[in-house]
Design a protein around this motif. Structure first.
Motif, mmCIF file in Angstrom:
data_model
loop_
_atom_site.group_PDB
_atom_site.id
_atom_site.type_symbol
_atom_site.label_atom_id
_atom_site.label_comp_id
_atom_site.label_asym_id
_atom_site.label_seq_id
_atom_site.Cartn_x
_atom_site.Cartn_y
_atom_site.Cartn_z
ATOM 1 N N LYS A 73 -12.711 -63.048 -22.120
ATOM 2 C CA LYS A 73 -11.131 -62.613 -21.810
ATOM 3 C C LYS A 73 -10.131 -62.796 -20.902
ATOM 4 O O LYS A 73 -9.183 -63.580 -21.213
ATOM 5 C CB LYS A 73 -11.663 -61.059 -22.173
ATOM 6 N N TYR A 74 -10.926 -62.435 -19.388
ATOM 7 C CA TYR A 74 -10.103 -62.235 -18.579
ATOM 8 C C TYR A 74 -9.791 -63.870 -17.628
ATOM 9 O O TYR A 74 -9.876 -64.278 -16.559
ATOM 10 C CB TYR A 74 -10.075 -61.377 -17.691
ATOM 11 N N THR A 75 -10.280 -65.109 -18.248
ATOM 12 C CA THR A 75 -10.454 -66.241 -17.905
ATOM 13 C C THR A 75 -9.921 -67.413 -18.745
ATOM 14 O O THR A 75 -9.968 -67.529 -19.268
ATOM 15 C CB THR A 75 -12.266 -66.133 -16.998
ATOM 16 N N TYR A 109 -8.676 -47.508 -20.002
ATOM 17 C CA TYR A 109 -7.885 -47.832 -19.062
ATOM 18 C C TYR A 109 -7.689 -49.320 -18.683
ATOM 19 O O TYR A 109 -8.990 -50.274 -19.407
ATOM 20 C CB TYR A 109 -8.728 -47.462 -17.645
ATOM 21 N N ARG A 110 -7.258 -49.806 -18.601
ATOM 22 C CA ARG A 110 -6.781 -51.697 -19.396
ATOM 23 C C ARG A 110 -5.714 -52.126 -18.349
ATOM 24 O O ARG A 110 -4.180 -51.255 -18.136
ATOM 25 C CB ARG A 110 -6.288 -52.030 -20.613
ATOM 26 N N SER A 111 -5.720 -53.286 -16.861
ATOM 27 C CA SER A 111 -4.682 -53.122 -16.282
ATOM 28 C C SER A 111 -3.066 -53.151 -17.096
ATOM 29 O O SER A 111 -3.557 -54.163 -18.308
ATOM 30 C CB SER A 111 -5.479 -53.961 -15.870
ATOM 31 N N GLY A 133 -8.411 -55.886 -26.652
ATOM 32 C CA GLY A 133 -8.942 -55.414 -25.413
ATOM 33 C C GLY A 133 -8.773 -54.093 -26.739
ATOM 34 O O GLY A 133 -7.969 -53.284 -26.828
ATOM 35 N N THR A 134 -10.038 -52.853 -26.308
ATOM 36 C CA THR A 134 -10.234 -51.184 -26.614
ATOM 37 C C THR A 134 -10.087 -50.610 -25.618
ATOM 38 O O THR A 134 -9.302 -49.252 -25.441
ATOM 39 C CB THR A 134 -10.909 -51.075 -27.002
ATOM 40 N N GLY A 135 -10.539 -51.358 -24.235
ATOM 41 C CA GLY A 135 -9.813 -50.333 -23.065
ATOM 42 C C GLY A 135 -11.551 -49.119 -22.435
ATOM 43 O O GLY A 135 -10.583 -48.938 -21.456
ATOM 44 N N LEU A 136 -12.177 -49.619 -24.003
ATOM 45 C CA LEU A 136 -13.388 -49.145 -23.594
ATOM 46 C C LEU A 136 -14.565 -49.277 -23.337
ATOM 47 O O LEU A 136 -15.266 -49.031 -23.721
ATOM 48 C CB LEU A 136 -13.401 -47.573 -25.273
ATOM 49 N N GLY A 137 -14.992 -50.972 -23.199
ATOM 50 C CA GLY A 137 -15.364 -51.587 -23.209
ATOM 51 C C GLY A 137 -16.793 -51.288 -22.059
ATOM 52 O O GLY A 137 -17.542 -51.305 -21.899
ATOM 53 N N LEU A 138 -15.602 -51.019 -20.895
ATOM 54 C CA LEU A 138 -16.609 -50.979 -19.108
ATOM 55 C C LEU A 138 -17.098 -49.640 -19.393
ATOM 56 O O LEU A 138 -18.065 -48.789 -18.869
ATOM 57 C CB LEU A 138 -15.823 -51.212 -18.540
ATOM 58 N N SER A 139 -16.365 -48.394 -20.340
ATOM 59 C CA SER A 139 -16.670 -46.962 -20.253
ATOM 60 C C SER A 139 -18.154 -47.318 -21.011
ATOM 61 O O SER A 139 -19.240 -46.000 -20.986
ATOM 62 C CB SER A 139 -16.077 -46.225 -21.030
HETATM 63 P P1 ADP Z 1 -10.958 -54.236 -22.372
HETATM 64 O O1 ADP Z 1 -11.352 -53.889 -23.926
HETATM 65 O O2 ADP Z 1 -9.280 -53.913 -22.275
HETATM 66 O O3 ADP Z 1 -11.433 -55.447 -22.043
HETATM 67 P P2 ADP Z 1 -12.373 -52.813 -21.018
HETATM 68 O O4 ADP Z 1 -13.069 -50.793 -20.348
HETATM 69 O O5 ADP Z 1 -14.308 -53.789 -21.063
HETATM 70 O O6 ADP Z 1 -10.947 -52.912 -21.519
HETATM 71 O O7 ADP Z 1 -11.686 -53.097 -19.096
HETATM 72 C C1 ADP Z 1 -10.408 -52.632 -18.813
HETATM 73 C C2 ADP Z 1 -10.249 -53.381 -18.066
HETATM 74 O O8 ADP Z 1 -10.630 -53.796 -16.378
HETATM 75 C C3 ADP Z 1 -9.370 -55.048 -18.714
HETATM 76 O O9 ADP Z 1 -8.307 -54.153 -19.295
HETATM 77 C C4 ADP Z 1 -9.112 -55.789 -17.466
HETATM 78 O O10 ADP Z 1 -7.976 -55.318 -16.979
HETATM 79 C C5 ADP Z 1 -10.182 -55.142 -16.581
HETATM 80 N N1 ADP Z 1 -11.636 -55.553 -16.509
HETATM 81 C C6 ADP Z 1 -12.897 -55.362 -16.710
HETATM 82 N N2 ADP Z 1 -13.313 -56.475 -17.033
HETATM 83 C C7 ADP Z 1 -12.646 -57.999 -15.939
HETATM 84 C C8 ADP Z 1 -13.011 -58.938 -15.804
HETATM 85 N N3 ADP Z 1 -14.980 -60.186 -15.541
HETATM 86 N N4 ADP Z 1 -11.771 -59.465 -15.444
HETATM 87 C C9 ADP Z 1 -10.650 -59.341 -14.776
HETATM 88 N N5 ADP Z 1 -10.234 -57.631 -15.379
HETATM 89 C C10 ADP Z 1 -11.458 -57.505 -16.251
#
Ligand code: ADP
Length: 518
Positions: free
Chosen positions: A419-421, A462-464, A476-482
């Motif tokens: 997603k972020y590449t 949280y989403r940047s 994104g939902t901002g919940l993936g990393l949680s």
């Molecule tokens: P999202 O659903 O927004 O991806 P995540 O909880 O997965 O939510 O990630 C939170 C935020 O962390 C993302 O919105 C993004 O800003 C940042 N992020 C996560 N993984 C990456 C990555 N591989 N490269 C850059 N930013 C990332």
């Protein structure tokens, strides 16, 4: 003339005795009488046949006899003892026994202490029978004294001693200079010193160095007669362990009211303080949790509203403008479908987190991590969009884990990387193991995360800003990393991100080969 001499003493005996002292016989007798009268104990002098030859004033008062009353002279004490009945019989029999022993040549003294209940109250008496050694007249002296207050003092001090001994608090006393004088069983238990190790030693042994100055001030105040109740402080055990104690100190005075030291009562409140701290911590945790929950609910409502509004808006357009162009219609429908999918993802993610919050534990079973990663990689390949997906050859690594959740975790990290590449970038998946951990990582050459944002990416929703504002928002939902972090924690592992803005990110997961979860 003395009051009793005439009644009882043979003139010859008195004459002989007084002549030997060059004194008139009756003077000698009255002097003896005066001496005996000055003694507070009841005294009776008996002759060789146990007849009373003299009593003192205390005796007469006790027997309620007036000074003029001389009936008892010549009265046989042994016979009187034998006549005694009731509660006095036992003591009377023993008294008779003592008198007989003295008359038989045993000088004594014989002594007994006995309680006596009277309508005036409970008394204690001491009876002593002894030989009148070298006396010309009289052979036996019977003294009888009221020792009630002495006995009460002894009993009171026995009670106090029992209280001190059995107290759960450490009780000790010290001299004005701070030498330990007494040390009860609880003091031994609390501080670890046996009485023989600590008595005579300085009380400063029990006091941490940083409190010595304060203690010197306190000793001075005690010496001035101040009492110091309830000081919450710290003391040291023999092993140097710090105890939280509640101290009460008072000066000790002698019967002249001079201060001869001070007492200390120490209550060990270490456990209490620990419990208080634990309670405070759990209160703080609870507050933080409840704050997090509140935030989650409001963030969730906020996040759900955006796709809902989009769906409602598009549906309204579709119903209002029936003759809308096909292409616009298609676009509106696609938008609805996209937002509905986003809504679905949000709800699924929220459900996953809610289950975790409710305490759901994953079932960990032996599995091949390399296989799980390979499956996730294959799925990610389907999502790659002009990206190079690179799989470093995976070694075989067996762990205990939840297969579906580990796949979800790997996929989440791969998805984020994609997603972020931007198109044309590379995403790499690797795996290695050391003696007790498996470690896999997902590395990308993407947009990276700013250092100030890095600590926040695990926060829910949280989403940047960059992620949000990207034109091609990948939904994104901002919940993936949680969720990813929850999965890792459930496996007893760690997840951390390293990132450089504009250069890329690497997400590293470390899992213990044999997780020990409590
Ligand atoms: P999202 O659903 O927004 O991806 P995540 O909880 O997965 O939510 O990630 C939170 C935020 O962390 C993302 O919105 C993004 O800003 C940042 N992020 C996560 N993984 C990456 C990555 N591989 N490269 C850059 N930013 C990332």
């Amino acid at each position: 003339m003395g009051p009793y001499g005439e009644a009882y003493y043979s003139e010859q005996v008195m004459m002989d005795f007084s002549q030997s002292l060059s004194l008139p016989p009756l003077d000698l007798l009255s002097t003896t009488q005066a001496v005996l009268d000055s003694i507070p104990a009841h005294i009776a002098i008996l002759d060789d046949t146990a007849r009373i030859v003299m009593v003192n004033r205390a005796w007469r008062n006790f027997a309620k006899m007036s000074e003029a009353d001389k009936d008892y002279l010549g009265y046989n004490y042994l016979e009187a003892c034998e006549r005694a009945v009731g509660s006095e019989a036992a003591e009377a029999a023993r008294t008779a026994e003592y008198i007989r022993a003295v008359l038989a040549g045993n000088p004594g003294p014989f002594r007994m202490e006995y309680p006596c209940a009277t309508p005036q109250g409970d008394f204690w008496f001491a009876l002593t029978v002894s030989e009148l050694r070298g006396a010309r007249w009289g052979r036996v002296m019977v003294t009888h004294e009221d020792i009630t207050s002495y006995k009460q003092a002894i009993l009171a001090s026995a009670h106090l001693a029992a209280i001190v001994t059995s107290s759960a608090d450490a009780i000790l006393s010290i001299t004005p200079e701070g030498r330990i004088m007494s040390w009860n069983a609880s003091a031994q238990q609390m501080f670890g010193y046996r009485p023989e190790e600590i008595i005579g030693q300085s009380v400063f042994r029990l006091i941490p160095l940083e409190l010595h100055d304060e203690e010197r001030g306190i000793l001075a105040r005690l010496c001035r007669g101040e009492s110091l109740p309830h000081q919450d402080t710290v003391r040291l055990t023999k092993e140097g362990v710090r105890l939280n104690v509640l101290l009460t100190r008072s000066p000790i005075r002698d019967d002249q009211k001079q201060i001869i030291g001070s007492s200390k009562i120490a209550r060990d409140i270490t456990n209490l303080r620990q419990a208080e701290r634990a309670l405070k911590e759990s209160e703080q945790r609870y507050r933080a949790l409840s704050e997090a929950q509140k935030r989650f609910v409001s963030d969730a409502a906020h996040e759900l509203r955006a796709p809902l509004t989009a769906i409602q808006g598009n549906l309204e357009l579709l119903t209002r403008f029936k003759g809308m162009k096909k292409a616009d219609r298609e676009e509106a429908l696609q938008e609805v479908a996209k937002e509905a999918a986003r809504l679905g993802r949000l709800v699924n993610d929220m459900l996953a987190l809610a289950r975790g919050d409710a305490g759901e534990r994953l079932r960990l079973e032996p599995l091949s991590l390399h296989q799980v990663l390979r499956e996730a990689f294959a799925t990610a390949q389907g999502m790659a969009n002009e990206h190079t997906l690179h799989l470093i050859p995976l070694p075989n690594v067996e762990v205990r884990g939840d297969r579906d959740r580990l796949k979800q975790l790997a996929l989440q990290l791969l998805e984020n990387a994609l997603k972020y590449t931007p198109a044309g970038g590379t995403v790499t998946l690797g795996l290695r193991r050391d003696s007790d951990h498996a470690e896999f990582w997902v590395e990308d050459t993407g947009i990276g995360i700013a250092p100030e944002e890095l600590p926040r990416v695990f926060e829910r929703f949280y989403r940047s800003d960059k992620a949000r504002l990207r034109g091609e928002d990948p939904g994104g939902t901002g919940l993936g990393l949680s969720i990813a972090q929850w999965i890792v924690e459930q496996h007893g592992g760690t997840l951390h991100l390293e990132s450089q803005l504009g250069r890329g990110t690497v997400a590293v997961v470390r899992l213990p080969l044999t997780p020990s979860r409590d």
